[in-house]
Structure formats: structure tokens, C-alpha cells
Design a protein around this motif. Structure first.
Motif, mmCIF file in Angstrom:
data_model
loop_
_atom_site.group_PDB
_atom_site.id
_atom_site.type_symbol
_atom_site.label_atom_id
_atom_site.label_comp_id
_atom_site.label_asym_id
_atom_site.label_seq_id
_atom_site.Cartn_x
_atom_site.Cartn_y
_atom_site.Cartn_z
ATOM 1 N N ILE A 61 -15.433 -18.168 -5.609
ATOM 2 C CA ILE A 61 -14.454 -17.090 -5.411
ATOM 3 C C ILE A 61 -14.882 -15.846 -6.186
ATOM 4 O O ILE A 61 -14.820 -14.718 -5.673
ATOM 5 N N LEU A 62 -15.363 -16.051 -7.410
ATOM 6 C CA LEU A 62 -15.809 -14.927 -8.219
ATOM 7 C C LEU A 62 -16.977 -14.202 -7.549
ATOM 8 O O LEU A 62 -17.044 -12.962 -7.540
ATOM 9 N N ALA A 63 -17.892 -14.965 -6.953
ATOM 10 C CA ALA A 63 -19.036 -14.359 -6.251
ATOM 11 C C ALA A 63 -18.566 -13.537 -5.061
ATOM 12 O O ALA A 63 -19.084 -12.439 -4.792
ATOM 13 N N HIS A 64 -17.577 -14.052 -4.318
ATOM 14 C CA HIS A 64 -17.029 -13.319 -3.171
ATOM 15 C C HIS A 64 -16.384 -12.004 -3.639
ATOM 16 O O HIS A 64 -16.555 -10.956 -2.995
ATOM 17 N N LEU A 65 -15.656 -12.057 -4.751
ATOM 18 C CA LEU A 65 -14.995 -10.858 -5.269
ATOM 19 C C LEU A 65 -16.018 -9.816 -5.717
ATOM 20 O O LEU A 65 -15.874 -8.620 -5.433
ATOM 21 N N GLU A 66 -17.060 -10.283 -6.366
ATOM 22 C CA GLU A 66 -18.086 -9.359 -6.836
ATOM 23 C C GLU A 66 -18.867 -8.756 -5.674
ATOM 24 O O GLU A 66 -19.422 -7.652 -5.795
ATOM 25 N N ALA A 67 -18.869 -9.463 -4.549
ATOM 26 C CA ALA A 67 -19.547 -8.953 -3.357
ATOM 27 C C ALA A 67 -18.659 -8.000 -2.563
ATOM 28 O O ALA A 67 -19.098 -7.443 -1.546
ATOM 29 N N GLY A 68 -17.416 -7.844 -3.002
ATOM 30 C CA GLY A 68 -16.521 -6.895 -2.349
ATOM 31 C C GLY A 68 -15.564 -7.487 -1.354
ATOM 32 O O GLY A 68 -14.878 -6.753 -0.625
ATOM 33 N N LYS A 69 -15.458 -8.789 -1.281
ATOM 34 C CA LYS A 69 -14.523 -9.415 -0.348
ATOM 35 C C LYS A 69 -13.093 -9.157 -0.814
ATOM 36 O O LYS A 69 -12.810 -9.219 -2.015
ATOM 37 N N PRO A 70 -12.146 -8.843 0.102
ATOM 38 C CA PRO A 70 -10.756 -8.546 -0.296
ATOM 39 C C PRO A 70 -10.142 -9.694 -1.093
ATOM 40 O O PRO A 70 -10.257 -10.869 -0.715
ATOM 41 N N SER A 71 -9.478 -9.352 -2.186
ATOM 42 C CA SER A 71 -8.923 -10.382 -3.074
ATOM 43 C C SER A 71 -7.771 -11.136 -2.437
ATOM 44 O O SER A 71 -7.524 -12.302 -2.773
ATOM 45 N N ASP A 72 -7.054 -10.489 -1.500
ATOM 46 C CA ASP A 72 -5.885 -11.168 -0.925
ATOM 47 C C ASP A 72 -6.274 -12.272 0.049
ATOM 48 O O ASP A 72 -5.418 -13.008 0.547
ATOM 49 N N SER A 73 -7.552 -12.393 0.352
ATOM 50 C CA SER A 73 -8.003 -13.465 1.250
ATOM 51 C C SER A 73 -8.563 -14.657 0.490
ATOM 52 O O SER A 73 -9.042 -15.616 1.093
ATOM 53 N N LEU A 74 -8.485 -14.601 -0.836
ATOM 54 C CA LEU A 74 -9.084 -15.639 -1.666
ATOM 55 C C LEU A 74 -8.026 -16.311 -2.545
ATOM 56 O O LEU A 74 -6.931 -15.777 -2.745
#
Length: 280
Positions: free
Chosen positions: A156-169
Motif C-alpha cells: 500500500i505504501l508503494a502504491h501511495l508513493e507512486a501516486g495512486k489515490p489514497s481513497d482506493s487503498l
């Protein structure tokens, strides 16, 4: 006590004047209410009308005023008889009420004062801890649950750092996904005690965690931070003025008491006689 400080000296003079004014304007009561005459005068009637207006938002009728006058006369008769019987002696309620009235005379002086800006500024700086605002923090959060899997958290942290919207995680939660700049009380009330304290140690702009709340674990990104600061007088004038008057009321009341007490010779008991009845 700094009795020679200029504002306090002015208050003492005003307080003395107020006591003198009240002693002149207060109705004279014969010693022990010896006179058999009870007079309800124009001043009493005016006071009754003002009190009625304040309560009912209209003037009284003649009949209502007659009832109030009868009540005032009845009160005076019973008060005089009670005093004659000594029922007021040692009554803590009566003594407490009279004490309150005396304190009110001095308190009203301070409450009516309008200090200069320099005086308020000095009060603000002297009592900075009372007026300093808490720091404020704005942040986003992703809820991980009560026992998050370490591998899932890293993903999840990797997705957030890659710019993925936080509300989808993360896991579903009723907690807000983000908060605007908020004080410690608001943040801790929402996420649990000491959550604000943990956020204070995080850098701005980067996802961090897990951060523990009262509900479980979170990944958090602090988006803004406002440091604690002391507002200016113009920003919180009413709060500073209120506190200044409170302090002046307490100071003046104590100074006025010391002035009055100096007129008496006060004999205090030797408490050693009660040594076996009190805590040491």
C-alpha cells in the motif's frame, strides 16, 4: 502585592470612591430597625418597575405593582422581626451574600475599565501560556486495520508513493480520509489520544507509518503544519481584555480587603488547642 503600580493605584482610588458613593446613596437603616415606620418611597417603586420590566419585558399593571409593593412591605416586616429575634446572627447564607456584595463593589470597578493597548500587550506577554495557540496539522490517512500484514502495508505504501489515490487503498472506515489544519484537541478527539503527538514527529509531504490510533494502524501523510504561536492583541482582544479584567478584579478585591482589614484589630485563636482535632 505591587500596590504602587500605577493602574492598581487608580483602581484603589476608584474603589474607595465607589464605597463612599454607595454609603451615601444607600438607604439609612436605623439601628436595630428601631423605627416602627416602614416607608415605600418613589425610589422603591422605580426599582420594582425596572425589575418587572427586566423579567417580563413590559411594564407592570397598577394591580401588579400593588402586589409587588405589598410583597416589599411584607419582606421588610419579616426582616425586621427576624433581626429583632437575632435570626441573622451567625447565618452563613446571609454572611456569604453580604460578602459577595462587598466583593461586587470592587469587582465592578475593574469590569468597567478600558485599558490602553500597551497594558493589554503587557498582559498578553506576561501570561503568554494562557493565550498561545496550539500547533495545527493537516494530513491524509489510509486505514490499515487493527492487525495489518507487514507485506500488505509495504505494498500500500508503494502504491501511495507512486501516486495512486489514497481513497482506493486500505480498509473501509468511518474515520475521515483527511483533515484540514486542526488542533491537538480535534485530532485526538477523532483518532484517539496521542495521535497528534505522533504526527508532530512526521515530515511534511511524505507517506509515513504505520501510525497507531485508538482504532488501529494508519499510513499518514502530513500535508501542512502550523507551529504554535502567540496571537497579537488585535487577534484576541476580547479574550485578553476579559482575562485582564479578571486579574484586576481579583487584585483589587484583595487590595481593598487589606485596606479595610487594616481598620480592625483581628485576634486569632491559638490552634494548638485543637491539635488533636486537625490534620498536621
Amino acid at each position: 502585592m505591587r500596590l504602587l503600580k500605577e493602574p492598581l493605584l487608580h483602581f484603589l482610588l476608584l474603589g474607595a470612591g465607589l464605597f463612599a458613593w454607595y454609603s451615601v446613596r444607600a438607604p439609612e437603616v436605623p439601628a436595630q430597625d428601631a423605627s416602627p415606620q416602614i416607608v415605600i418611597d418613589a425610589q422603591d417603586v422605580d426599582r420594582l418597575i425596572v425589575q418587572y420590566r427586566a423579567t417580563w419585558r413590559r411594564p407592570p399593571t397598577v394591580a401588579e405593582l400593588e402586589v409587588m409593593i405589598d410583597g416589599l412591605a411584607r419582606e421588610e416586616v419579616l426582616v425586621r422581626e427576624a433581626r429583632e429575634m437575632g435570626l441573622d446572627v451567625g447565618d452563613s447564607v446571609i454572611r456569604g451574600r453580604l460578602t459577595q456584595k462587598m466583593d461586587f463593589l470592587t469587582t465592578s470597578v475593574a469590569q468597567s475599565m478600558e485599558p490602553e493597548d500597551a497594558v493589554l500587550q503587557e498582559h498578553l506577554e506576561t501570561n503568554a501560556d494562557r493565550f498561545r495557540t496550539d500547533g495545527r496539522i493537516a494530513f491524509e490517512q489510509v486505514y490499515l486495520g487493527t492487525a495489518p500484514d507487514e507485506a500488505a502495508t509495504k505494498q500500500i505504501l508503494a502504491h501511495l508513493e507512486a501516486g495512486k489515490p489514497s481513497d482506493s487503498l486500505g480498509q473501509p472506515t468511518l474515520l475521515p480520509p483527511d483533515l484540514p489544519p486542526s488542533a491537538r484537541t480535534a485530532i485526538d478527539a477523532t483518532f484517539g489520544s496521542r495521535f497528534f503527538e505522533q504526527l508532530q514527529g512526521l515530515p511534511v509531504g511524505a507517506w509515513q507509518g504505520p501510525v497507531i490510533s485508538g482504532y488501529g494502524s494508519h499510513l499518514v501523510r502530513v500535508t501542512a503544519r502550523e507551529e504554535a504561536r502567540l496571537p497579537t492583541v488585535d487577534e484576541i482582544r476580547e479574550a485578553v481584555l476579559f482575562d485582564w479584567r479578571r486579574v484586576m478584579s481579583e487584585t483589587l478585591t484583595e487590595a481593598q480587603y487589606e485596606q479595610l482589614a487594616a481598620q480592625y484589630e483581628i485576634t486569632r485563636p491559638d490552634l494548638s488547642e485543637w491539635a488533636d482535632q486537625v490534620l498536621q
